[in-house]
Enzyme design. Structure first.
Site, PDB file in Angstrom:
ATOM      1  N   THR A 128      36.425  29.291  33.308  1.00 14.40           N
ATOM      2  CA  THR A 128      35.989  30.624  33.713  1.00 14.40           C
ATOM      3  C   THR A 128      36.542  31.656  32.746  1.00 14.40           C
ATOM      4  OG1 THR A 128      35.679  32.096  35.615  1.00 14.40           O
ATOM      5  CG2 THR A 128      37.899  31.208  35.269  1.00 14.40           C
ATOM      6  N   TRP A 129      36.123  32.900  32.958  1.00 15.72           N
ATOM      7  CA  TRP A 129      36.574  34.024  32.129  1.00 15.72           C
ATOM      8  C   TRP A 129      37.298  35.023  33.013  1.00 15.72           C
ATOM      9  CZ3 TRP A 129      35.488  39.265  32.557  1.00 15.72           C
ATOM     10  CH2 TRP A 129      35.825  40.073  31.455  1.00 15.72           C
ATOM     11  N   HIS A 130      38.346  35.621  32.478  1.00 12.19           N
ATOM     12  CA  HIS A 130      39.026  36.731  33.140  1.00 12.19           C
ATOM     13  C   HIS A 130      39.121  37.890  32.163  1.00 12.19           C
ATOM     14  CE1 HIS A 130      39.989  34.191  36.456  1.00 12.19           C
ATOM     15  NE2 HIS A 130      40.883  33.476  35.814  1.00 12.19           N
ATOM     16  N   CYS A 162      32.417  27.791  35.566  1.00 14.31           N
ATOM     17  CA  CYS A 162      32.766  26.963  36.729  1.00 14.31           C
ATOM     18  C   CYS A 162      31.909  25.706  36.820  1.00 14.31           C
ATOM     19  CB  CYS A 162      32.666  27.776  38.019  1.00 14.31           C
ATOM     20  SG  CYS A 162      33.696  29.260  38.025  1.00 14.31           S
TER      21      CYS A 162
END
Length: 222
Positions: free
Chosen positions: A77-79, A175
């Site tokens: 995922t990316w944050h 995901c």
């Protein structure tokens, strides 16, 4: 109260992922040892991709962007800026109640989004919180969950898409999901909703679950 909330940094202060990870691990050790209370860390990250334990090679960024490997469940995922991140470091009252813990995290986020008229919900077989398919698009993820429980104490947590750029998701299979999209609270409402706008409501909703989730300092884990 046996639960504390600590702000590590919200815009314009973005928290480096490695720094937050170091804080998590240090705090986790103290909570396990009974040297610190259960605490929820609230923050916004500087932009980063992270890979959970189930990430496969073909799901990594197509452009070769570096990825931080972490020991949470889930996949890639990316944050980044515009996401409210919450890392609950909790001594669970019921060590076997991981499914209940995840469902309560989902319930907190669903309640917060309802305040803004967003009908967020669970979708069977999919992790996180979703907006179901409608005239505006297919099923789309609005919040992610990735946790680990070690020695009865939780780590990692949730990411709520408030106003973040969705372009980074175009470089990955987020995901591990190929048949759904990603959205934000701002996109769903047409309003500019920032992490700082919802942080207090998140705390209010989380406190409603404190008694059910958190072991008291004097209480043994069940």
């Amino acid at each position: 109260m046996t639960l504390e909330f600590s702000g590590l940094g919200l815009a314009p202060e973005f928290v480096d992922y490695q720094h937050a990870w170091d804080v998590q691990r240090e705090l986790h050790g103290k909570v396990v040892a009974g040297e610190a209370p259960s605490t929820v860390l609230l923050l916004e990250h500087a932009a980063v991709y992270t890979a959970g334990k189930l990430t496969e090679d073909h799901e990594r960024p197509f452009d070769g962007t570096p990825v931080v490997a972490v020991d949470r469940g889930g996949k890639l995922t990316w944050h980044g800026p515009g996401q409210l991140i919450a890392y609950p470091i909790l001594k669970l009252k019921n060590r076997a109640g991981i499914r209940d813990y995840v469902e309560r995290l989902e319930a907190v986020m669903i309640a917060v989004m309802a305040d803004y008229g967003i009908r967020a919900e669970r979708i069977k077989g999919r992790a996180g919180v979703w907006v179901k398919a409608d005239a505006n698009g297919p099923d789309r993820k609005i919040a992610a969950i990735g946790i680990r429980v070690l020695n009865g104490v939780t780590m990692h947590g949730v990411a709520i898409n408030c106003s973040n750029d969705l372009a980074p998701y175009g470089q990955i299979i987020a995901c591990g999901i190929t048949d759904a999209g990603v959205t934000t609270m701002s996109r769903e409402t047409g309003k500019d909703i920032r992490p700082a706008d919802i942080a207090e409501r998140f705390v209010e909703e989380f406190r409603k679950h404190e008694e059910a989730l958190v072991s008291s300092p004097e209480g043994a884990l069940l």
